[in-house]
Design a protein around this motif. Structure first.
Motif, PDB file in Angstrom:
ATOM      1  N   SER A 108      78.886  32.975  45.697  1.00  0.00           N
ATOM      2  CA  SER A 108      79.593  31.764  45.312  1.00  0.00           C
ATOM      3  C   SER A 108      79.311  31.493  43.843  1.00  0.00           C
ATOM      4  O   SER A 108      78.191  31.141  43.472  1.00  0.00           O
ATOM      5  N   TYR A 109      80.322  31.680  43.001  1.00  0.00           N
ATOM      6  CA  TYR A 109      80.164  31.538  41.558  1.00  0.00           C
ATOM      7  C   TYR A 109      81.279  30.671  40.994  1.00  0.00           C
ATOM      8  O   TYR A 109      82.377  30.638  41.524  1.00  0.00           O
ATOM      9  N   THR A 110      80.992  30.009  39.895  1.00  0.00           N
ATOM     10  CA  THR A 110      81.997  29.317  39.105  1.00  0.00           C
ATOM     11  C   THR A 110      81.956  29.943  37.722  1.00  0.00           C
ATOM     12  O   THR A 110      80.897  29.998  37.099  1.00  0.00           O
TER      13      THR A 110
END
Length: 167
Positions: free
Chosen positions: A154-156
């Protein structure tokens, strides 16, 4: 999927406003046609009074549009981010059962799409689909970050386009 977003505001180009638009190309490319249509649709029912009292609108593509006061020939003007020219609203507040229509003097410039969401693809796979971000993708690939972003997690990521990296 549009039903949940309605009612809509639709910016309808007058027929003569399609001169610079490659309509034949849009008719054979469903994805391009949908994107082009979504450039002209706004979620919600925005009256001329509302539009004249706001400075920014957002189309269904996610692109923002700058609103400025009109002149004697237009009720107001809108320029979509990335577009070269403004469109003029020449007739507004045409009420329909599922929204409102405003007639514009020409079609909105075919602005290059932003990245498309796809929950099945990794961040690197999505970046690979649009050459506008190839320099940033290359930077990620040359570091260990590219490999991490090509795996589950889960990355932004805030992604600059190639023009930003050239400056």
């Amino acid at each position: 999927d549009l039903i949940a977003l309605g009612p809509f505001t639709v910016l309808v180009p007058a027929n003569k406003g399609f001169k610079a638009t490659a309509v034949k190309t849009l008719l054979v490319n469903r994805i391009a046609a949908q994107y082009f249509a979504k450039l002209h649709i706004i979620a919600g029912q925005l009256s001329m009074n509302f539009i004249n009292n706001t400075s920014v609108i957002y189309t269904l593509t996610g692109m923002s549009g700058e609103v400025s006061p009109g002149d004697k020939n237009a009720q107001c003007k809108i320029r979509i981010h990335g577009s070269k020219k403004k469109v003029n609203i020449i007739q507004g507040d045409i009420i329909a059962s599922n929204g409102i229509l405003h007639i514009i003097d020409r079609a909105i410039d075919d602005v290059e799409p932003t990245l498309e969401s796809n929950a099945q693809d990794t961040i690197m796979a999505i970046l690979n689909k649009n050459g506008r971000y190839s320099k940033f993708r290359s930077l990620l690939k040359s570091s260990d970050l590219g490999q991490r972003l090509d795996n589950e997690g889960s990355y932004t990521v805030l992604v600059p386009n190639n023009a930003v990296l050239e400056g």
